[in-house]
Structures are given as structure tokens and as C-alpha cells.
Design a protein around this motif. Structure first.
Motif, PDB file in Angstrom:
ATOM      1  N   ASN A  26      18.351 184.694 138.781  1.00 23.54           N
ATOM      2  CA  ASN A  26      19.369 184.147 136.973  1.00 23.54           C
ATOM      3  C   ASN A  26      19.564 183.010 137.107  1.00 23.54           C
ATOM      4  OD1 ASN A  26      20.997 185.159 134.931  1.00 23.54           O
ATOM      5  ND2 ASN A  26      22.618 184.269 135.431  1.00 23.54           N
ATOM      6  N   ALA A  30      17.895 181.039 133.423  1.00 24.73           N
ATOM      7  CA  ALA A  30      18.993 180.544 132.901  1.00 24.73           C
ATOM      8  C   ALA A  30      18.107 179.072 132.508  1.00 24.73           C
ATOM      9  CB  ALA A  30      20.152 180.582 133.674  1.00 24.73           C
ATOM     10  N   HIS A  35      17.843 184.990 130.917  1.00 24.97           N
ATOM     11  CA  HIS A  35      18.704 185.517 131.221  1.00 24.97           C
ATOM     12  C   HIS A  35      18.189 186.654 131.743  1.00 24.97           C
ATOM     13  CE1 HIS A  35      18.867 188.108 128.249  1.00 24.97           C
ATOM     14  NE2 HIS A  35      19.697 189.250 128.827  1.00 24.97           N
TER      15      HIS A  35
END
Length: 305
Positions: A26, A30, A35
Motif C-alpha cells: 500500500n 500511495a 491505493h
């Protein structure tokens, strides 16, 4: 990594290993303005990663309908089979490609079964990619990744694998059973090391040798992370499951490696011994302790063997 490519990644399974891997993946997504979408059977386990920006799917079906890459990290073969049956009910209706990446430690026959289920839908791909390392290594992004399956899919996902691991062992085979067999072989070396270390520390106690001196010897002569890590746990009596590998899962893995050996006409006497000791721990109500607790059985002496 080509961020112009539409990659929508889903993750199923947020146990100690799964959460550590998903967190790092993640973070990578990001950094590119994307995401991770996650689902876990126990909803409470999604809270931490949701706070880090991951999206939480309401169901497996919802995750499958919005992802084109899906990672799974699950406790055992039954859980893997159950999850993939649900995934394929949705994915089978999707004409666009989904790459499934299964990271659990499962028996090779289970990997083959899931691969065959996925192959009924030629647009999709299935990779068997078990990992080596304890939960702390998962959190640090320092696992060893093992890859098998479609070569193009493996190549495409290498940047994502790298976010969770220090290295990738590409077995360069489409036979996904090979990766599961490789993982069991590696885990045999691990549990064999634990059995050996536990026996040595138990003997040291009985002959009144300072366990810190034994630990110092191991750190000097066998300076490998697993030997040092398990020696420290045994020497300090740190047998809790937090950050470790519970006896019950150890029994599953050792059971798989014994069956694999038997199916191929091989013998694993060390695994047989470790299995008996793990069974004794479970019978004593210690199934949630770290599998290095084998030393507790050995301390009891020959009558317990």
C-alpha cells in the motif's frame, strides 16, 4: 514501474504476515497516487491499514469486481480453497484479465487444484508465490519471495514483489506446484534448525552451561538471521505467538512436508521428530505458542519423547 498502466490491486488476508506485506504494498501504491483495496474475514483487522489509506471492500465479491491483480495470504489450504471458489464466481464473469497471486504455504496439490480452477477462464492468470520470513521481516519488507506461474505476469508484477521482499527466487516454471514444494523444503530446513537448536539448548541447561555463552557461540559460528533469531527466542524463553509462528500452523506445514516426502519416496526423520514434539505442545494447550517452544518438550527429558 509504469504508472500509466491501470493496475488495481486487491489484498485478501491480514494476519501477521499478510498485514506486513499489504502495508508495504500500500505504501508503494500511495507513492504513485493509488491505493490498495483489502478484505479480511475478521473486519477489525482492516482498521490499521485503512488508516494508512487502503480501501476496505465490503465483500470478497466486491474486491474481485474492482481489482485486476489480487493477492491472497491465508492460514491454510481450506481457507485458500474457500476464498478462490468465491473469487472465481465473480472473476469468471469478467472478460478482462485478473492476475491472482497466492502467497500462502499450502500443499502442492492444493496449488495445482487452484491453478486448474483458474485455467478454466483463459483470460486470467494464477501465480503461486510463497514467501520466506517471520512477521518482523514482512513488516520490514525483507521477505524472500518465490515465484512460479506465467512468466509475463511475474515480470509485470516484479516491482510490487520488490516492495515486500529483499529478493525474488523465480523458479522459471509454469508448474505452480513447484513453488509450494520449494516453500515446504525451505520450511523443512527451518524446523530442522529449530529442533537442533532446541536440543542443544536443552542439553546446555542440563549440564549447567550458561545459555548466553551458547547464544554467543551461535552468533559467532552460525551468523544467520534464522539461527540467531530462534536461538534468542529459546535462550530468553520468548515463546509467545506475537511476531512468531504458532505451533498449530507449524503442525500444518510439517504435516505437508512429511506427506510430500512420502508421496515421492523420501524420508524426513527430522521432520517426523519435530512433528511429534509439536503435537505434544498442542496437547499441552500450547498450540498458540511459537514453534521454537519445542525446547519445552525437550526439557522434560526422554520420557516425553
Amino acid at each position: 514501474m509504469d504508472t500509466t498502466v491501470d493496475v488495481r490491486i486487491g489484498w485478501i488476508g491480514l494476519g501477521e504476515m499478510g498485514y506486513g506485506m499489504a502495508k508495504n504494498l500500500n505504501n508503494l501504491l500511495a507513492s504513485h497516487g493509488s491505493h490498495l483495496t483489502v478484505w479480511n474475514r475478521s473486519p477489525g483487522k482492516t482498521d490499521a491499514i485503512q488508516k494508512q489509506g487502503a480501501h476496505v471492500a465490503s465483500s470478497i465479491e466486491s474486491l474481485a469486481s474492482t481489482s485486476n491483480v489480487i493477492f491472497t495470504s491465508l492460514a491454510n489450504d481450506a481457507a485458500v480453497e474457500n476464498v478462490y471458489e468465491q473469487l472465481l464466481q465473480v472473476a469468471g464473469k469478467n472478460q478482462k484479465q485478473i492476475i491472482f497471486v497466492e502467497t500462502s504455504t499450502i500443499h502442492p496439490t492444493t496449488a495445482t487444484k487452484i491453478s486448474q480452477l483458474v485455467s478454466a477462464f483463459p483470460q486470467h492468470r494464477y501465480l503461486q508465490c510463497p514467501v520466506f520470513g517471520r512477521p518482523d521481516r514482512a513488516h520490514a519488507g525483507q521477505l524472500v519471495w518465490v515465484a512460479s506461474g506465467d512468466a509475463a505476469a511475474i515480470e509485470r508484477l516484479q516491482p510490487y514483489f520488490a516492495s515486500m521482499s529483499q529478493s525474488t527466487i523465480d523458479l522459471k516454471t509454469t508448474d505452480v506446484a513447484k513453488a509450494s514444494s520449494f516453500k515446504l523444503l525451505g520450511n523443512f530446513f527451518v524446523v530442522g534448525s529449530i529442533e537442533l537448536l532446541a536440543e542443544g539448548f536443552a542439553l546446555a541447561e542440563k549440564i549447567d552451561i550458561d545459555k548466553n555463552a551458547v547464544l554467543g557461540f551461535i552468533e559467532t559460528f552460525f551468523p544467520t538471521p534464522s539461527w540467531i533469531g530462534y536461538s534468542q527466542k529459546i535462550a530468553t524463553g520468548s515463546t509467545g505467538k506475537a511476531g512468531g509462528f504458532p505451533v498449530e500452523l507449524g503442525l500444518k506445514d510439517v504435516g505437508h512436508m512429511r506427506k510430500l516426502a512420502a508421496d515421492h519416496g523420501a524420508t524426513l526423520p527430522t521432520a517426523d521428530l519435530a512433528y511429534r514434539n509439536l503435537e505434544k505442545l498442542k496437547a499441552q494447550g500450547k498450540g498458540d505458542q511459537d514453534w521454537s517452544s519445542i525446547v519445552e518438550v525437550l526439557r522434560e527429558g526422554p520420557s516425553s519423547q
